[in-house]
Scaffold this motif. Sequence first.
Motif, PDB file in Angstrom:
ATOM      1  N   ALA A  69       0.830  -1.200   0.000  1.00  0.00           N
ATOM      2  CA  ALA A  69       0.000   0.000   0.000  1.00  0.00           C
ATOM      3  C   ALA A  69       0.869   1.258   0.000  1.00  0.00           C
ATOM      4  O   ALA A  69       0.568   2.237  -0.700  1.00  0.00           O
ATOM      5  N   TYR A  70       1.951   1.229   0.776  1.00  0.00           N
ATOM      6  CA  TYR A  70       2.846   2.398   0.810  1.00  0.00           C
ATOM      7  C   TYR A  70       3.535   2.582  -0.541  1.00  0.00           C
ATOM      8  O   TYR A  70       3.695   3.713  -1.023  1.00  0.00           O
ATOM      9  N   LYS A  71       3.935   1.469  -1.152  1.00  0.00           N
ATOM     10  CA  LYS A  71       4.615   1.534  -2.448  1.00  0.00           C
ATOM     11  C   LYS A  71       3.697   2.107  -3.532  1.00  0.00           C
ATOM     12  O   LYS A  71       4.121   2.932  -4.350  1.00  0.00           O
ATOM     13  N   ALA A  90      -8.596   3.321  -4.062  1.00  0.00           N
ATOM     14  CA  ALA A  90      -8.073   4.175  -5.125  1.00  0.00           C
ATOM     15  C   ALA A  90      -7.543   3.372  -6.300  1.00  0.00           C
ATOM     16  O   ALA A  90      -7.423   3.899  -7.423  1.00  0.00           O
ATOM     17  N   GLN A  91      -7.214   2.091  -6.068  1.00  0.00           N
ATOM     18  CA  GLN A  91      -6.672   1.262  -7.152  1.00  0.00           C
ATOM     19  C   GLN A  91      -7.772   0.635  -8.006  1.00  0.00           C
ATOM     20  O   GLN A  91      -7.493   0.161  -9.111  1.00  0.00           O
ATOM     21  N   LEU A  92      -8.987   0.583  -7.500  1.00  0.00           N
ATOM     22  CA  LEU A  92     -10.056  -0.081  -8.252  1.00  0.00           C
ATOM     23  C   LEU A  92     -10.342   0.588  -9.601  1.00  0.00           C
ATOM     24  O   LEU A  92     -10.482  -0.110 -10.616  1.00  0.00           O
ATOM     25  N   PRO A  93     -10.454   1.935  -9.691  1.00  0.00           N
ATOM     26  CA  PRO A  93     -10.644   2.548 -11.022  1.00  0.00           C
ATOM     27  C   PRO A  93      -9.480   2.274 -11.971  1.00  0.00           C
ATOM     28  O   PRO A  93      -9.689   2.091 -13.176  1.00  0.00           O
ATOM     29  N   LYS A  94      -8.250   2.228 -11.438  1.00  0.00           N
ATOM     30  CA  LYS A  94      -7.088   1.935 -12.290  1.00  0.00           C
ATOM     31  C   LYS A  94      -7.158   0.504 -12.820  1.00  0.00           C
ATOM     32  O   LYS A  94      -6.856   0.247 -13.996  1.00  0.00           O
ATOM     33  N   ILE A  95      -7.544  -0.419 -11.945  1.00  0.00           N
ATOM     34  CA  ILE A  95      -7.672  -1.813 -12.378  1.00  0.00           C
ATOM     35  C   ILE A  95      -8.771  -1.931 -13.429  1.00  0.00           C
ATOM     36  O   ILE A  95      -8.617  -2.654 -14.430  1.00  0.00           O
ATOM     37  N   GLU A  96      -9.866  -1.228 -13.245  1.00  0.00           N
ATOM     38  CA  GLU A  96     -10.970  -1.268 -14.223  1.00  0.00           C
ATOM     39  C   GLU A  96     -10.498  -0.758 -15.580  1.00  0.00           C
ATOM     40  O   GLU A  96     -10.834  -1.335 -16.628  1.00  0.00           O
ATOM     41  N   ARG A  97      -9.690   0.297 -15.581  1.00  0.00           N
ATOM     42  CA  ARG A  97      -9.174   0.831 -16.843  1.00  0.00           C
ATOM     43  C   ARG A  97      -8.222  -0.167 -17.500  1.00  0.00           C
ATOM     44  O   ARG A  97      -8.294  -0.411 -18.716  1.00  0.00           O
ATOM     45  N   MET A  98      -7.346  -0.788 -16.714  1.00  0.00           N
ATOM     46  CA  MET A  98      -6.416  -1.767 -17.286  1.00  0.00           C
ATOM     47  C   MET A  98      -7.154  -3.000 -17.787  1.00  0.00           C
ATOM     48  O   MET A  98      -6.752  -3.604 -18.796  1.00  0.00           O
ATOM     49  N   ALA A 104      -5.732  -8.424  -2.142  1.00  0.00           N
ATOM     50  CA  ALA A 104      -6.100  -8.953  -3.459  1.00  0.00           C
ATOM     51  C   ALA A 104      -6.061  -7.851  -4.521  1.00  0.00           C
ATOM     52  O   ALA A 104      -5.556  -8.061  -5.635  1.00  0.00           O
ATOM     53  N   VAL A 105      -6.565  -6.677  -4.184  1.00  0.00           N
ATOM     54  CA  VAL A 105      -6.579  -5.560  -5.139  1.00  0.00           C
ATOM     55  C   VAL A 105      -5.163  -5.080  -5.425  1.00  0.00           C
ATOM     56  O   VAL A 105      -4.785  -4.849  -6.589  1.00  0.00           O
ATOM     57  N   LEU A 106      -4.341  -4.928  -4.382  1.00  0.00           N
ATOM     58  CA  LEU A 106      -2.980  -4.428  -4.573  1.00  0.00           C
ATOM     59  C   LEU A 106      -2.140  -5.403  -5.388  1.00  0.00           C
ATOM     60  O   LEU A 106      -1.331  -4.990  -6.237  1.00  0.00           O
ATOM     61  N   VAL A 107      -2.309  -6.707  -5.161  1.00  0.00           N
ATOM     62  CA  VAL A 107      -1.559  -7.703  -5.932  1.00  0.00           C
ATOM     63  C   VAL A 107      -2.014  -7.705  -7.389  1.00  0.00           C
ATOM     64  O   VAL A 107      -1.189  -7.798  -8.312  1.00  0.00           O
ATOM     65  N   TYR A 132      -3.193  -5.217  -9.088  1.00  0.00           N
ATOM     66  CA  TYR A 132      -2.608  -4.028  -9.723  1.00  0.00           C
ATOM     67  C   TYR A 132      -1.128  -4.265 -10.022  1.00  0.00           C
ATOM     68  O   TYR A 132      -0.629  -3.896 -11.091  1.00  0.00           O
ATOM     69  N   GLU A 133      -0.421  -4.892  -9.086  1.00  0.00           N
ATOM     70  CA  GLU A 133       1.006  -5.150  -9.270  1.00  0.00           C
ATOM     71  C   GLU A 133       1.236  -6.083 -10.459  1.00  0.00           C
ATOM     72  O   GLU A 133       2.170  -5.883 -11.249  1.00  0.00           O
ATOM     73  N   VAL A 134       0.382  -7.107 -10.615  1.00  0.00           N
ATOM     74  CA  VAL A 134       0.522  -8.044 -11.729  1.00  0.00           C
ATOM     75  C   VAL A 134       0.242  -7.339 -13.052  1.00  0.00           C
ATOM     76  O   VAL A 134       1.012  -7.453 -14.019  1.00  0.00           O
ATOM     77  N   MET A 135      -0.869  -6.609 -13.117  1.00  0.00           N
ATOM     78  CA  MET A 135      -1.246  -5.954 -14.372  1.00  0.00           C
ATOM     79  C   MET A 135      -0.267  -4.856 -14.764  1.00  0.00           C
ATOM     80  O   MET A 135       0.035  -4.660 -15.946  1.00  0.00           O
ATOM     81  N   GLN A 136       0.237  -4.134 -13.760  1.00  0.00           N
ATOM     82  CA  GLN A 136       1.100  -2.997 -14.043  1.00  0.00           C
ATOM     83  C   GLN A 136       2.558  -3.402 -14.230  1.00  0.00           C
ATOM     84  O   GLN A 136       3.242  -2.876 -15.108  1.00  0.00           O
ATOM     85  N   GLY A 137       3.037  -4.346 -13.404  1.00  0.00           N
ATOM     86  CA  GLY A 137       4.458  -4.640 -13.398  1.00  0.00           C
ATOM     87  C   GLY A 137       4.878  -5.919 -14.080  1.00  0.00           C
ATOM     88  O   GLY A 137       6.007  -6.021 -14.587  1.00  0.00           O
ATOM     89  N   LEU A 138       3.981  -6.925 -14.121  1.00  0.00           N
ATOM     90  CA  LEU A 138       4.363  -8.229 -14.669  1.00  0.00           C
ATOM     91  C   LEU A 138       3.907  -8.391 -16.114  1.00  0.00           C
ATOM     92  O   LEU A 138       4.677  -8.849 -16.967  1.00  0.00           O
ATOM     93  N   VAL A 139       2.667  -8.044 -16.400  1.00  0.00           N
ATOM     94  CA  VAL A 139       2.138  -8.145 -17.768  1.00  0.00           C
ATOM     95  C   VAL A 139       2.907  -7.189 -18.678  1.00  0.00           C
ATOM     96  O   VAL A 139       3.159  -6.030 -18.331  1.00  0.00           O
ATOM     97  N   GLY A 140       3.299  -7.686 -19.844  1.00  0.00           N
ATOM     98  CA  GLY A 140       4.080  -6.877 -20.781  1.00  0.00           C
ATOM     99  C   GLY A 140       5.570  -7.096 -20.674  1.00  0.00           C
ATOM    100  O   GLY A 140       6.336  -6.561 -21.483  1.00  0.00           O
TER     101      GLY A 140
END
Length: 688
Positions: free
Chosen positions: A241-243, A256-264, A441-444, A446-454
Motif C-alpha cells: 500500500a505504501y509503495k 483508489a486502485q479499483l478505477p485503475k484496475i478497471e481501466r487496465m 487482493a486488489v494491490l496484488v 494491480y502489481e501483476v497488471m502494471q508490473g508483470l504483464v508486458g
Amino acid sequence: MAGAARAYVHRLHRKVALFLVGFVAFLLLMAWAERAGLSRGWIGPIFLFLSVMVYAVIGIYARTTDPEDFYVAGRRVPAMYNGMATAADWMSAASFISLSGALYLQGFAGTGAQPGGLAYVLGWTGGFCLVGLLIAPRLRAMQLYTVPDFFAVRFGGRWPRLLAALGAVACSFMYVVAQIYGIGLIASRLTGVQFEIGILLGLGGILLCSFLGGMRAITWTQVVQYLVLLLAFLIPVSWLAYKQLGTPLAPLAYGAQLPKIERMESELIASRAEQQVRAIHLQRAAELAERLQDSGASLAREREALEERIRLLRAQGADFTQVMQARRELIALPRDAASAREQWGRAMNEAWEHAKPLGGLPHHGQAFIGDPDGTPRERVEFEQSRLNFVALMLCLMVGTASLPHLLTRFYTTPSVADTRRSVAWSLGFISLLYLSTPALAVLVKYEVMQGLVGSSFDSLPHWIAQWARVDPGLISVQDINGDGILQFGEIHLAADMIMLATPELGGLPYVVSGLVAAGGLAAALSTADGLLLTISNALVHDTAPVRDSRVQVSDNRVILTKFALLAVAMLASAVAALKPAEIISLVAGSFSLAAATFFPALVTGLFWRRATRRGVVAGMLAGAGLTLGYMLTTHPAWRAWWELPNDGLWWGIHPVSAGFFGVPAGFAVILLVSWWDGAASARASARR
C-alpha cells in the motif's frame, strides 16, 4: 482468589510482551543479515527451524497428563488470550494463504465456476456472531469437554454421541488435510526440499505442540502463532500500500486502485495480443471437445501417435531429451477412457474459461457475473451467481457455529461471561486481518497488471520458476501466441500462490518472504493442532461411557488420545501428499459438512425441549448424508466414471455449498421425527 487471578494475567502479559519484543528483534537481525550478505538459502530454513522450535518449546513446557488440562486447558484461559488463540485457530491456511488468492481470482462476488469472493469474509465473520449469541455460552455453562459430550448429556444413549463423534472426525479430517497441505507447501518453499519431505518437517511441529500438552499446549502456542501471523500478514500488505499509494493503511486506501484496475481490464480486453491468446485457448477447447465425443478411440489414437513419434525419433537418432520428452507425454496420457473423460473434460473447461476475456477472471469490482437486464443467458448467470454467493455465505456462517474444534476453544475460559467476552475478542483479532484481505487482493492484481504483464519472457523474475518447481499447479507462464511478451491470459496463478508470493511480487526483501512463510506456517499449524486434538478426542474420549449425566475422564484415556492423535496425523499427511484440491475448496467443503451434521442438532437440542434422541439421530444422518451425497455425485471424477453429464448441479449450486441442502433437511427431519415421537408418547400415555 481475585488477587491470584490478576497476578496470573499480569505474568501472561509480561511473557507475551517479551516474546513480541524478541520476535521483532529477530526480524531486524535477519534484515541486517540479509543486507550483510546472508544467502537466501539460509534465511528460509532459519525461519522454518526457529518457528517450529519456539512452538515445540512451548508444547514441551505445557506438557500434561491431567484430563482437565489436556482437554480444556484447566478452564482458566483469560478471555483476551482465548480470543487470540481462537483467532489463530480460525486463521487457518485457508484464511491466511488462500483467501486473498480467492478474491484475486474471483473478484468481490465470485465467478460462475468458482463462487465465493467476499462470501468467505462475510460468512466466516458472521458465523462468530452465531457462536457468541447462540452456541458457545450455553455449551460452556454445561461444563463439557467436547462437542459430542453435549449430545451424550442432552439426549442420552449411545447413538447421538457416536454420530457426533463420527461427524467431528469427518469434517475435521477434511479440514486438517488442507492445513497439512499448506504446511508442506511452505516448508518445501523455505527449505527447497520435496513437497512430501516438507509435510514431514511440518508434521514434527504439529506433534510437538499437541501431542504432549493437549489443549493446554495448543492454547499458548496459538497465542504466539497469532502474533506471528498478524505481523506476517500486515507487513507485506502495508508495504504494498505504501509503495503504490504512499500510505501503509491498506484497508482505508486500496479503493483508489479499483478505477485503475478497471481501466487496465478494459485495455487488456481490447488488446490484440490478448485476443490472440484467447483464440488459441478456444481452439484447444474445441479440440478437447472433439476428443471427448469418443474418449476411448481418441485415447488409442493419441497413444499410437506418441509411440510412432518415439520410434521415428529413435530411428533418426534424435537428441535424448526429445525422446524423453515424448516418453513423458506418453506416460502422462490417461490410463483408460474414464480417466480420459475426467482429465480432458477438466482441461476443456479450463480452456473455455481461459478463452474468455481476462483469462476467465471477472471484472474485479463487478457485483455479480451476468446482467439482470441482458440476454436470457446473462440473466440466468446473474441469478445463479447471486444464489451461489448466498448459499456459500450461509454454509460458512452456520459451519462456523458448528465446527467442533472451534466450539471446544470456548470450553477453556473460566466462566460463561468470559466465554462471551472471548468471542468479542476473537472478532476483534480476526477483523485486523480480514479487513486487509480484500485490500491485498486488489494491490496484488494491480502489481501483476502494471508490473508483470508486458514483460519479456527472457526477463521474468526468478521467483516464478522457483515456485513452479515446488508445484507446477501453483503458477505457470507460457508463451501461447509466441510473441515473447507475457500477456495476462498467459499467466496462471493458483489461489494458494497469491499471499505467499506477495513479497517477491512487490520487490520486498527476502526476509519478508521468510516472515510470510512463517506466518502461513503458524496459521496452518495452529489450526491443525486443534483439529487433530478434536479428531483424537472423538476417537477415544467420545466413546467413553456417560454415567449419571456426567462425562467421565481418566489419565489412561488421555494417553490413548495422544496415540490416536499421532496415528491420525500420519494418515492426514499421507492424504495431503496426494494434493487432493486447493486449500480453500477443501476447507469450504468441511464447513458445509459440519453445518449439515451439527447445526440443526445443536440448535434444536439447545433451544427446543421436545427434540428427541431419535429425531436428532435421524436429522444428523439426513443432513450429513445429503451433503456428502451431493458432493460425491457432482464430483467430475464420479460423473466421468458413470458417463454422466458434466455438472449435475441442483439449481446451479456448487458442491462446496452442499450444506445449503443438508442444513434445512436436517432441521426438517429433526422436527418431523421429534413431533412423531411426541405424538406417539402422548398416545401411549392416553392408553395407559
